[in-house]
Design a protein around this motif. Structure first.
Motif, PDB file in Angstrom:
ATOM      1  N   LYS A  48    -103.545 -68.070  40.706  1.00 14.25           N
ATOM      2  CA  LYS A  48    -104.603 -69.015  40.314  1.00 14.25           C
ATOM      3  C   LYS A  48    -104.034 -70.325  39.792  1.00 14.25           C
ATOM      4  CE  LYS A  48    -107.874 -65.390  39.212  1.00 14.25           C
ATOM      5  NZ  LYS A  48    -108.614 -64.708  38.178  1.00 14.25           N
ATOM      6  N   SER A  49    -103.139 -70.237  38.827  1.00 15.33           N
ATOM      7  CA  SER A  49    -102.627 -71.453  38.193  1.00 15.33           C
ATOM      8  C   SER A  49    -101.429 -72.036  38.936  1.00 15.33           C
ATOM      9  CB  SER A  49    -102.239 -71.181  36.741  1.00 15.33           C
ATOM     10  OG  SER A  49    -101.096 -70.353  36.692  1.00 15.33           O
ATOM     11  N   GLY A  50    -100.764 -71.232  39.743  1.00 16.10           N
ATOM     12  CA  GLY A  50     -99.574 -71.686  40.443  1.00 16.10           C
ATOM     13  C   GLY A  50     -98.341 -71.728  39.553  1.00 16.10           C
ATOM     14  N   GLU A  51     -98.503 -71.262  38.310  1.00 14.31           N
ATOM     15  CA  GLU A  51     -97.398 -71.274  37.361  1.00 14.31           C
ATOM     16  C   GLU A  51     -96.383 -70.182  37.717  1.00 14.31           C
ATOM     17  OE1 GLU A  51     -97.169 -70.690  32.667  1.00 14.31           O
ATOM     18  OE2 GLU A  51     -98.767 -72.054  33.326  1.00 14.31           O
ATOM     19  N   VAL A  52     -95.106 -70.550  37.685  1.00 14.05           N
ATOM     20  CA  VAL A  52     -94.033 -69.611  38.002  1.00 14.05           C
ATOM     21  C   VAL A  52     -93.537 -68.972  36.704  1.00 14.05           C
ATOM     22  CG1 VAL A  52     -91.710 -69.355  38.961  1.00 14.05           C
ATOM     23  CG2 VAL A  52     -93.340 -70.933  40.018  1.00 14.05           C
ATOM     24  N   GLY A  53     -93.477 -67.665  36.691  1.00 12.52           N
ATOM     25  CA  GLY A  53     -92.979 -66.960  35.506  1.00 12.52           C
ATOM     26  C   GLY A  53     -91.501 -67.221  35.289  1.00 12.52           C
ATOM     27  N   ASN A  54     -91.022 -66.972  34.068  1.00 10.16           N
ATOM     28  CA  ASN A  54     -89.622 -67.248  33.768  1.00 10.16           C
ATOM     29  C   ASN A  54     -88.751 -65.997  33.796  1.00 10.16           C
ATOM     30  OD1 ASN A  54     -90.530 -66.027  31.485  1.00 10.16           O
ATOM     31  ND2 ASN A  54     -89.812 -67.574  30.060  1.00 10.16           N
ATOM     32  N   LEU A  55     -89.264 -64.886  34.297  1.00 15.07           N
ATOM     33  CA  LEU A  55     -88.496 -63.648  34.394  1.00 15.07           C
ATOM     34  C   LEU A  55     -88.133 -63.382  35.846  1.00 15.07           C
ATOM     35  CD1 LEU A  55     -90.555 -61.341  32.011  1.00 15.07           C
ATOM     36  CD2 LEU A  55     -88.454 -62.585  31.487  1.00 15.07           C
ATOM     37  N   PHE A  56     -86.875 -62.979  36.061  1.00 16.56           N
ATOM     38  CA  PHE A  56     -86.466 -62.605  37.409  1.00 16.56           C
ATOM     39  C   PHE A  56     -87.194 -61.325  37.803  1.00 16.56           C
ATOM     40  CE2 PHE A  56     -82.462 -64.643  35.824  1.00 16.56           C
ATOM     41  CZ  PHE A  56     -82.539 -65.771  36.622  1.00 16.56           C
ATOM     42  N   THR A  57     -87.412 -61.172  39.097  1.00 15.31           N
ATOM     43  CA  THR A  57     -88.019 -59.954  39.621  1.00 15.31           C
ATOM     44  C   THR A  57     -87.298 -59.587  40.910  1.00 15.31           C
ATOM     45  OG1 THR A  57     -90.114 -58.889  40.222  1.00 15.31           O
ATOM     46  CG2 THR A  57     -89.842 -61.156  40.927  1.00 15.31           C
ATOM     47  N   SER A  58     -87.578 -58.427  41.427  1.00 15.15           N
ATOM     48  CA  SER A  58     -86.924 -58.019  42.680  1.00 15.15           C
ATOM     49  C   SER A  58     -87.520 -58.811  43.846  1.00 15.15           C
ATOM     50  CB  SER A  58     -87.106 -56.527  42.905  1.00 15.15           C
ATOM     51  OG  SER A  58     -88.462 -56.232  43.161  1.00 15.15           O
ATOM     52  N   LYS A  59     -86.758 -58.903  44.917  1.00 19.14           N
ATOM     53  CA  LYS A  59     -87.212 -59.637  46.096  1.00 19.14           C
ATOM     54  C   LYS A  59     -88.518 -59.048  46.614  1.00 19.14           C
ATOM     55  CE  LYS A  59     -85.598 -61.103  50.652  1.00 19.14           C
ATOM     56  NZ  LYS A  59     -84.472 -61.107  51.585  1.00 19.14           N
ATOM     57  N   ARG A  60     -88.630 -57.729  46.553  1.00 19.93           N
ATOM     58  CA  ARG A  60     -89.821 -57.035  47.054  1.00 19.93           C
ATOM     59  C   ARG A  60     -91.076 -57.409  46.266  1.00 19.93           C
ATOM     60  NH1 ARG A  60     -91.730 -52.199  45.438  1.00 19.93           N
ATOM     61  NH2 ARG A  60     -89.879 -51.693  44.271  1.00 19.93           N
ATOM     62  N   LYS A  61     -90.944 -57.611  44.950  1.00 17.58           N
ATOM     63  CA  LYS A  61     -92.105 -57.925  44.107  1.00 17.58           C
ATOM     64  C   LYS A  61     -92.336 -59.421  43.952  1.00 17.58           C
ATOM     65  CE  LYS A  61     -91.701 -53.739  41.331  1.00 17.58           C
ATOM     66  NZ  LYS A  61     -91.489 -53.210  39.974  1.00 17.58           N
ATOM     67  N   SER A  62     -91.469 -60.222  44.550  1.00 16.86           N
ATOM     68  CA  SER A  62     -91.528 -61.665  44.374  1.00 16.86           C
ATOM     69  C   SER A  62     -92.496 -62.319  45.352  1.00 16.86           C
ATOM     70  CB  SER A  62     -90.128 -62.242  44.588  1.00 16.86           C
ATOM     71  OG  SER A  62     -90.186 -63.641  44.655  1.00 16.86           O
ATOM     72  N   ASN A  63     -93.075 -63.445  44.913  1.00 14.23           N
ATOM     73  CA  ASN A  63     -93.841 -64.290  45.838  1.00 14.23           C
ATOM     74  C   ASN A  63     -93.366 -65.742  45.716  1.00 14.23           C
ATOM     75  OD1 ASN A  63     -94.934 -65.030  43.393  1.00 14.23           O
ATOM     76  ND2 ASN A  63     -97.046 -64.512  43.928  1.00 14.23           N
ATOM     77  N   PHE A  64     -92.214 -65.929  45.044  1.00 12.22           N
ATOM     78  CA  PHE A  64     -91.642 -67.254  44.880  1.00 12.22           C
ATOM     79  C   PHE A  64     -90.132 -67.095  44.700  1.00 12.22           C
ATOM     80  CE2 PHE A  64     -90.097 -70.762  42.277  1.00 12.22           C
ATOM     81  CZ  PHE A  64     -90.601 -71.859  42.962  1.00 12.22           C
ATOM     82  N   SER A  65     -89.349 -67.958  45.379  1.00 16.08           N
ATOM     83  CA  SER A  65     -87.902 -67.909  45.206  1.00 16.08           C
ATOM     84  C   SER A  65     -87.344 -69.324  45.203  1.00 16.08           C
ATOM     85  CB  SER A  65     -87.238 -67.080  46.300  1.00 16.08           C
ATOM     86  OG  SER A  65     -87.359 -67.731  47.550  1.00 16.08           O
ATOM     87  N   GLN A  66     -86.182 -69.452  44.601  1.00 11.69           N
ATOM     88  CA  GLN A  66     -85.482 -70.735  44.629  1.00 11.69           C
ATOM     89  C   GLN A  66     -83.998 -70.477  44.386  1.00 11.69           C
ATOM     90  OE1 GLN A  66     -87.375 -72.867  41.407  1.00 11.69           O
ATOM     91  NE2 GLN A  66     -85.694 -72.410  39.997  1.00 11.69           N
ATOM     92  N   TRP A  67     -83.182 -71.435  44.803  1.00 11.11           N
ATOM     93  CA  TRP A  67     -81.740 -71.339  44.561  1.00 11.11           C
ATOM     94  C   TRP A  67     -81.470 -71.789  43.137  1.00 11.11           C
ATOM     95  CZ3 TRP A  67     -77.969 -69.059  47.174  1.00 11.11           C
ATOM     96  CH2 TRP A  67     -78.244 -68.678  48.486  1.00 11.11           C
ATOM     97  N   VAL A  68     -80.630 -71.035  42.462  1.00 13.67           N
ATOM     98  CA  VAL A  68     -80.236 -71.398  41.103  1.00 13.67           C
ATOM     99  C   VAL A  68     -78.708 -71.377  41.023  1.00 13.67           C
ATOM    100  CG1 VAL A  68     -82.331 -70.532  40.007  1.00 13.67           C
ATOM    101  CG2 VAL A  68     -80.381 -69.010  40.280  1.00 13.67           C
ATOM    102  N   THR A  69     -78.169 -72.169  40.140  1.00 12.19           N
ATOM    103  CA  THR A  69     -76.728 -72.206  39.906  1.00 12.19           C
ATOM    104  C   THR A  69     -76.481 -71.769  38.476  1.00 12.19           C
ATOM    105  OG1 THR A  69     -76.443 -74.011  41.486  1.00 12.19           O
ATOM    106  CG2 THR A  69     -74.675 -73.662  39.878  1.00 12.19           C
ATOM    107  N   LEU A  70     -75.615 -70.791  38.351  1.00 14.21           N
ATOM    108  CA  LEU A  70     -75.233 -70.285  37.040  1.00 14.21           C
ATOM    109  C   LEU A  70     -73.795 -70.718  36.773  1.00 14.21           C
ATOM    110  CD1 LEU A  70     -76.598 -66.656  37.502  1.00 14.21           C
ATOM    111  CD2 LEU A  70     -77.726 -68.536  36.327  1.00 14.21           C
ATOM    112  N   GLY A  71     -73.546 -71.297  35.631  1.00 14.23           N
ATOM    113  CA  GLY A  71     -72.201 -71.726  35.274  1.00 14.23           C
ATOM    114  C   GLY A  71     -71.324 -70.533  34.905  1.00 14.23           C
ATOM    115  N   ALA A  72     -70.034 -70.772  34.904  1.00 16.31           N
ATOM    116  CA  ALA A  72     -69.085 -69.727  34.507  1.00 16.31           C
ATOM    117  C   ALA A  72     -69.269 -69.428  33.020  1.00 16.31           C
ATOM    118  CB  ALA A  72     -67.668 -70.189  34.780  1.00 16.31           C
ATOM    119  N   TYR A  73     -69.040 -68.175  32.646  1.00 12.16           N
ATOM    120  CA  TYR A  73     -69.128 -67.794  31.238  1.00 12.16           C
ATOM    121  C   TYR A  73     -68.252 -66.572  30.990  1.00 12.16           C
ATOM    122  CZ  TYR A  73     -72.623 -64.379  32.856  1.00 12.16           C
ATOM    123  OH  TYR A  73     -73.269 -63.355  33.512  1.00 12.16           O
TER     124      TYR A  73
END
Length: 189
Positions: free
Chosen positions: A129-154
């Motif tokens: 409804k709102s188009g808002e993307v949640g801030n929790l990762f989910t599995s590919k199967r349960k997802s309806n939105f994806s994007q590339w992210v870059t994680l720095g070394a730690y």
């Protein structure tokens, strides 16, 4: 000889020495008993959550505790694999005790784990409804939105939590096991 005399019959002493020599010639039964004792001692160690010298293990970090789903009240226990993979092997003249889990050494001695930076596809849920993307990762199967992210070394720091070894009480008990094998009829421990 004038005065008093003493006659010593060494048959009983020789029998004890012969039994001790036989135990030393084949120490496998004694080593197996020590191995069984070590399994029990380490079970107690995981229950008490303390090192062999009695020092409590360092508490879990708040960040890890927040995401830990099972055995939240236990340190070094998620599924119990570390504790449940303890084994001993008896050779001709040796007892080897430990785990085949590589992370056992990391938990015992502590250390750091370097995580390399990386880019990857991350999957989220987007509200229909709102188009808002949640801030929790989910599995590919349960997802309806994806994007590339870059994680720095730690780096992850693992504190030392000594779990493998023997206490003074354990050493005393192991000496008692050895005494029972080496001096079985002498009234030893």
């Amino acid at each position: 000889m004038a005065g008093a005399s003493f006659e010593f019959d060494g048959i009983a002493a020789l029998a004890i020495l012969n039994e001790a020599a036989a135990a030393i010639a084949d120490p496998k039964p004694m080593l197996r008993d020590i191995g069984e004792y070590l399994l029990l001692a380490h079970d107690r160690r995981f229950a008490s959550q303390a090192s062999p010298d009695g020092t409590p293990w360092q508490a879990l970090s708040p960040a890890y505790l927040k995401r830990k789903r099972k055995n939240r009240d236990k340190i070094l226990v998620l599924d119990g694999f570390l504790k449940n993979t303890l084994r001993y092997q008896v050779g001709d003249n040796e007892l080897v005790f430990g785990t085949n889990r590589i992370y056992g050494a990391m938990h015992h001695f502590g250390g750091s784990i370097d995580i390399a930076g990386r880019s990857q596809q991350a999957y989220f849920r987007q509200d229909g409804k709102s188009g808002e993307v949640g801030n929790l990762f989910t599995s590919k199967r349960k997802s309806n939105f994806s994007q590339w992210v870059t994680l720095g070394a730690y780096t992850i720091q693992i504190p030392a939590r000594p779990w493998l070894g023997t206490s003074d009480d354990d050493n005393y008990a192991i000496a008692g096991i050895a005494t029972r094998f080496l001096l079985p009829k002498s009234g030893g421990a």
